[in-house]
Design an enzyme around this catalytic site. Sequence first.
Site, short mmCIF file in Angstrom:
data_model
loop_
_atom_site.label_atom_id
_atom_site.label_comp_id
_atom_site.label_asym_id
_atom_site.label_seq_id
_atom_site.Cartn_x
_atom_site.Cartn_y
_atom_site.Cartn_z
N TRP A 171 11.50 5.89 -1.08
CA TRP A 171 10.11 5.76 -0.65
C TRP A 171 9.92 6.70 0.54
O TRP A 171 10.76 6.73 1.44
CB TRP A 171 9.81 4.31 -0.24
CG TRP A 171 8.44 4.22 0.37
CD1 TRP A 171 7.26 4.13 -0.29
CD2 TRP A 171 8.12 4.30 1.76
NE1 TRP A 171 6.22 4.14 0.59
CE2 TRP A 171 6.71 4.25 1.87
CE3 TRP A 171 8.88 4.43 2.91
CZ2 TRP A 171 6.04 4.30 3.09
CZ3 TRP A 171 8.22 4.49 4.14
CH2 TRP A 171 6.81 4.41 4.21
N ASP A 336 -9.70 2.13 -0.66
CA ASP A 336 -8.35 1.64 -0.98
C ASP A 336 -8.29 0.12 -0.81
O ASP A 336 -9.28 -0.60 -0.95
CB ASP A 336 -7.32 2.39 -0.11
CG ASP A 336 -5.96 2.54 -0.79
OD1 ASP A 336 -5.18 1.57 -0.74
OD2 ASP A 336 -5.68 3.60 -1.37
N ASP A 337 -7.16 -0.39 -0.50
CA ASP A 337 -6.84 -1.82 -0.38
C ASP A 337 -7.80 -2.56 0.56
O ASP A 337 -8.35 -1.96 1.48
CB ASP A 337 -5.41 -1.89 0.21
CG ASP A 337 -4.71 -3.18 -0.14
OD1 ASP A 337 -5.39 -4.12 -0.54
OD2 ASP A 337 -3.47 -3.22 0.02
N LYS A 446 -7.54 3.58 -8.71
CA LYS A 446 -6.19 3.85 -8.23
C LYS A 446 -5.39 2.58 -8.50
O LYS A 446 -5.62 1.54 -7.87
CB LYS A 446 -6.21 4.17 -6.74
CG LYS A 446 -4.82 4.39 -6.15
CD LYS A 446 -4.91 4.76 -4.68
CE LYS A 446 -3.53 4.83 -4.04
NZ LYS A 446 -3.59 5.04 -2.60
N ASP A 448 -2.15 0.58 -8.27
CA ASP A 448 -0.96 0.59 -7.43
C ASP A 448 0.07 -0.42 -7.94
O ASP A 448 -0.23 -1.28 -8.80
CB ASP A 448 -1.39 0.24 -6.00
CG ASP A 448 -0.44 0.77 -4.93
OD1 ASP A 448 0.68 1.17 -5.28
OD2 ASP A 448 -0.82 0.75 -3.74
N ASP A 516 3.77 8.39 -0.20
CA ASP A 516 3.08 7.91 1.00
C ASP A 516 3.39 8.81 2.19
O ASP A 516 2.76 8.68 3.24
CB ASP A 516 3.52 6.47 1.32
CG ASP A 516 2.80 5.47 0.42
OD1 ASP A 516 1.79 5.84 -0.19
OD2 ASP A 516 3.26 4.32 0.34
C1 DGJ Z 1 0.72 1.87 -1.32
C2 DGJ Z 1 0.06 3.18 -1.66
O1 DGJ Z 1 1.01 4.17 -1.89
C3 DGJ Z 1 -0.90 3.55 -0.53
O2 DGJ Z 1 -1.50 4.79 -0.80
C4 DGJ Z 1 -1.93 2.47 -0.37
O3 DGJ Z 1 -2.73 2.41 -1.51
C5 DGJ Z 1 -1.25 1.13 -0.12
N1 DGJ Z 1 -0.25 0.85 -1.12
C6 DGJ Z 1 -2.28 0.01 -0.09
O4 DGJ Z 1 -1.71 -1.23 0.02
#
Ligand code: DGJ
Length: 695
Positions: A171, A336-337, A446, A448, A516
């Site tokens: 990661w 996003d989230d 998106k 995830d 990320d």
């Molecule tokens: C992991 C993703 O890689 C990020 O870009 C973001 O969307 C976060 N999760 C949100 O929890």
Amino acid sequence: MKIIECKNNIFVLDMKNTHYVVGIDKFGTDRMIYWGKKCDVDDYEIFTFGDENSNHTVLDEIKQECTVFGKTMYRECVLKANFYDSCREINSTFIGANVEKDRLVLNFKDEYYGFVYSINYRIFADCDIVEKSITVKNESENDIEFERLFSAEFTLPSKDEYIISNTNGAWGGEWIEANEKLSAGSIVFESKRGISGHNNSPYFIAYQNADEKSGDVYFGSLAYSSNFKVIANRDLYSNTRVILGMNDFDFSYVLKSGESFTTPCVYAGNTQGFGEMSRQMNTLAIEHLLPRQFNDKQLPVLYNSWEATGFDVNAKGQLELAKIAADLGVELFVMDDGWFGKRNNDDAGLGDWFVNKDKFPNGLNELIDGVNELGMDFGIWVEPEMVNPNSDLYRLHPEWTYHYDTRVKSELRNQLVLNMTRQDVCEYVFECLDNLLSEHNIKYIKWDMNRPFSETGAENLSCPKMLYYLHNKAVYDIVDRLKEKHPHVAFEACASGGGRADLGALSHFDQCWTSDNTDGIDRMTIQHGYSLLRPIKAMRAWVTDIAGINKPCSLDFRFNIAMQGALGLGGNLLKYSDEDKEISKKNIALYKSIRHTVQFGDLYRVSNQDDNEVLINSYVEKDKSKAVVFIASRGTRFYKKRINVLFDGLEENAKYKFTFQNKEYVKSGAYMANVGIPAHIHGAYYNEIIICEKI
Ligand code: DGJ
């Protein structure tokens, strides 16, 4: 491009520059005959021989296309079955071939157990890639259980040692290359996490004396996003074989009477040099793998709110960001989230895919309409395979996660994995997303996935060890169903960064989140690893406020790196100075003028920063009318500042005009590939984008 059926059951897969030749020997056994530069098809022949002695058996030595477990064969196999009476040997013989222009199917049958399997091949007009998979059919009354059900086997032509390349990523550090010489025994790359993951990659690259432009390179990439295994082995006869497919770790597949199953496909090729390998795989993905709705469309410049606002989202704050984003030239605004359930941090809300009324008292449309009025499309983040124990969904259905009644459920990021092999779970997920898309003008999802599997119990399955495959299939199926109902919606595959950026995901999702880690310098390495076998067009790359983990790298530098994929912005635009905004505007406008070349052109990696400190990547239109060359330096050392800037991939005899370091040039493609321009690179974070137009 065609399949040529020669005498004596020899089949030549005749591609642009290479032959892949297979056949059936006089015993009815599949044989791998040759893979490489084209030869006269009439010359191909199958040689048969007997056991050398009691320890060196012919079955152990021959090169096959689908080695099955049994008899006096002791190497790794592609298929291993368990029949109803505990017999674990497959004893099959050839029963015929189906030959079409671009497809070949070789069929085999184990008469006693009513077990039929086929080796499937497909070739393409525009590249030297062969698609391979295995189909198994149960024509008996009883179940057949598979302990191993891989997708493909390859025996490489040379008896000399190969270097095997894969990744040892993590990661935040995806696709860091790992190269190892294979002298004896096996090298294994795999994932056991339920996704293809950040660490090893579901592919192999095997090469001898190769660089970007020359040397024999063999490769194969598995289109599958769950547990995989790649085994490269060099045997006592100095044969190097590679087999790959669904991991046989914690695996079993039960084929009931009358059922058939086809494995995920592998895309394999032989090229001279790594550059051609990447270009062929890029073409393959754009023309044949990426979902059809968007494969030929240029991807929009997006803004993503995650790094600016985290979970703290609301209409007012998002619109403030959106106004600036629109002014800079952004085309798609992605929230996003944090917009759903009781999601104020990562310990609650996953599973409750309903708008959080505290944050959005008037619903999402207030924000979406506002974004649309600014001239941008709207996209949204979801993580549908997960649930927080602190959620209404979990309180209602604690049994919906993978679990064993006798074991504690391991939480990672405070969340559990939903059992997507259950029909009711899939229907719930589909309905939530379908409603979200039906009730709102959303153009982008998106998707995830932020934790690996654990406690993989699934009481609903008679064979729980099928769950990795079935879970993965459920994800693909839901995406496909949503796409069918909402064809204007594009999907991004994300798994804590680049944990699901494989060719399987990219046959259903339109693009992927790469990492990320958005640090400009680290991204140079991560994107290089990505570019080896994955399509550039699908690689989302954002410019963020992570200016540099060690030293700040300039905004221009970060744009230079992010513009080498599908450009996005992810910083806190509210904190941008006027100068930052001007730089962003200028770069976004520039990107729009060059993105066709980046997203659809051929990539020539002229200089790799890990070896040379200066990265030079040249993206060339297929018709060679235009090239965009990116130069970026992470900092030169040892007083070495003068480098020779070369551009690869231009038409040799054509002249191109371009400006480099404020000077105008007109040079031929041959000159720029061989002679180049000596340039002074001014230390760290020097960067330039050169546009070459053919005259
Ligand atoms: C992991 C993703 O890689 C990020 O870009 C973001 O969307 C976060 N999760 C949100 O929890």
